[in-house]
Write a protein that holds these residues in place. Structure first.
Motif, PDB file in Angstrom:
ATOM      1  N   ALA A   1      -1.365   8.977 -11.151  1.00 29.15           N
ATOM      2  CA  ALA A   1      -0.584   7.754 -10.977  1.00 29.15           C
ATOM      3  C   ALA A   1       0.885   7.984 -11.317  1.00 29.15           C
ATOM      4  O   ALA A   1       1.785   7.488 -10.625  1.00 29.15           O
ATOM      5  CB  ALA A   1      -1.168   6.634 -11.834  1.00 29.15           C
TER       6      ALA A   1
ATOM      7  N   GLY B   1       2.676   9.364  -8.431  1.00 31.57           N
ATOM      8  CA  GLY B   1       2.708   8.601  -7.206  1.00 31.57           C
ATOM      9  C   GLY B   1       1.585   8.846  -6.222  1.00 31.57           C
ATOM     10  O   GLY B   1       1.640   8.377  -5.073  1.00 31.57           O
TER      11      GLY B   1
ATOM     12  N   THR C   1      -2.392   4.421  -7.277  1.00 33.40           N
ATOM     13  CA  THR C   1      -1.905   3.292  -8.071  1.00 33.40           C
ATOM     14  C   THR C   1      -3.069   2.753  -8.883  1.00 33.40           C
ATOM     15  O   THR C   1      -4.153   2.498  -8.336  1.00 33.40           O
ATOM     16  CB  THR C   1      -1.349   2.168  -7.173  1.00 33.40           C
ATOM     17  OG1 THR C   1      -0.295   2.691  -6.364  1.00 33.40           O
ATOM     18  CG2 THR C   1      -0.812   1.022  -8.024  1.00 33.40           C
TER      19      THR C   1
ATOM     20  N   ASP D   1      -5.144   1.467  -5.650  1.00 37.22           N
ATOM     21  CA  ASP D   1      -4.888   2.024  -4.317  1.00 37.22           C
ATOM     22  C   ASP D   1      -5.044   3.540  -4.384  1.00 37.22           C
ATOM     23  O   ASP D   1      -4.244   4.216  -5.025  1.00 37.22           O
ATOM     24  CB  ASP D   1      -3.483   1.655  -3.850  1.00 37.22           C
ATOM     25  CG  ASP D   1      -3.195   2.110  -2.415  1.00 37.22           C
ATOM     26  OD1 ASP D   1      -4.087   2.731  -1.792  1.00 37.22           O
ATOM     27  OD2 ASP D   1      -2.080   1.851  -1.936  1.00 37.22           O
TER      28      ASP D   1
END
Length: 285
Positions: free
Chosen positions: A162, A165, A168, A184
């Protein structure tokens, strides 16, 4: 959890074969004293440890510092994250050195054990590795990432992903996060594997989040080879010396704790591991 996340929990295949035969029993001549009784300080202090870097560091102490400090030290190597604690709880070994506090807290809660930390020694940054990809930007939807399947290291791995990136997480997810806490997944497929098997899984997945000690054993160089690496600052995952509650004041344990936080050990860690292992001395936070 989104429906495109695939779970593939795989049973551990390595390490457990060591079994309890890898350590002495409480009745063995070379074993430790009964966990419920008073420690026999005339016997060697028997410490369970992961091979790298924990056993390496302990063997440095044994070969270079212990005799002068009046400490007899015996190192028992284990390649999994369960047996060192169960052997410490049962008294088959006197102490262990392989884990961080979030893992120990979870282990004690689930297993009903009573293991406590003594002193922090080092940090091994968790890293994301791949044999197929050269950069984080190469990770796309439909590709697979293997992560550790134990509670705290899985949460730690998800935080690393996370922070970089790749996924999520839901708001408020902490150290005990799991795949259901992913908000996500960005199309990434996950495989949950026993931590010790992750380096071997690199041939079967696009990337894997690997604990520092297992990365080093696999000849990976975290500072050079990792696509992403944990930051040391503010990291709660320092590895420490641990014992069964009530054994913290064993004179042998106190001697070893002092030696593990010595300038000699600091220099050994820095000279040997080139940033893959970082000294993190002091009381356990």
């Amino acid at each position: 959890m989104r429906t495109h996340i695939k779970l593939a929990t795989v049973a551990a295949t390595a390490a457990v074969a060591l079994g309890l035969s890898a350590c002495g029993t409480s009745s063995d001549p070379g074993g430790s004293s009964d966990a419920g009784g008073k420690a026999d300080t005339s016997k060697p202090l028997v410490v369970a440890a992961s091979p790298v870097p924990h056993a390496d560091i302990l063997n440095f102490v044994k070969d270079n510092l212990a005799a002068k400090a009046g400490l007899k030290l015996e190192v028992k190597e284990f390649t999994d994250y369960v047996l060192p604690n169960t052997a410490t709880q049962s008294g088959e070994v006197d102490a262990n050195y392989f884990q961080h506090k979030p893992y120990l807290d979870d282990f004690n809660k689930k297993k009903g054990t009573d293991i406590v930390p003594v002193v922090d020694v080092h940090l091994e940054p968790l890293g994301l590795y791949s044999k197929k990809l050269k950069d984080l930007s190469d990770i796309k939807a439909g590709q697979s990432i293997a992560i550790p399947n134990d509670t705290t290291n899985e949460g730690r791995a998800l935080k690393l992903l996370a922070d970089n990136g790749l996924i999520t997480l839901k708001d408020g997810v902490g150290a005990e996060g799991n795949l259901s806490d992913i908000k996500d997944a960005k199309g990434i497929e996950f495989k949950e594997l026993e931590a010790a098997t992750l380096p071997r899984a690199l041939n079967d997945v696009d990337a894997a989040v690997i604990n520092g000690n297992y990365a080093i054993e696999a000849k990976l160089k975290p500072a050079q080879d990792a696509l992403a690496l944990e930051k040391a600052e503010g990291n709660p995952y320092a590895n420490f010396l641990a014992v069964k509650r009530g054994h913290e004041k064993d004179p042998r344990v106190e001697k070893l704790a002092k030696l593990l936080n010595s300038p000699e050990v600091k220099k050994f860690i820095e000279d040997t591991y080139d940033g893959a292992v970082i000294p993190a001395f002091g009381p356990v936070k």
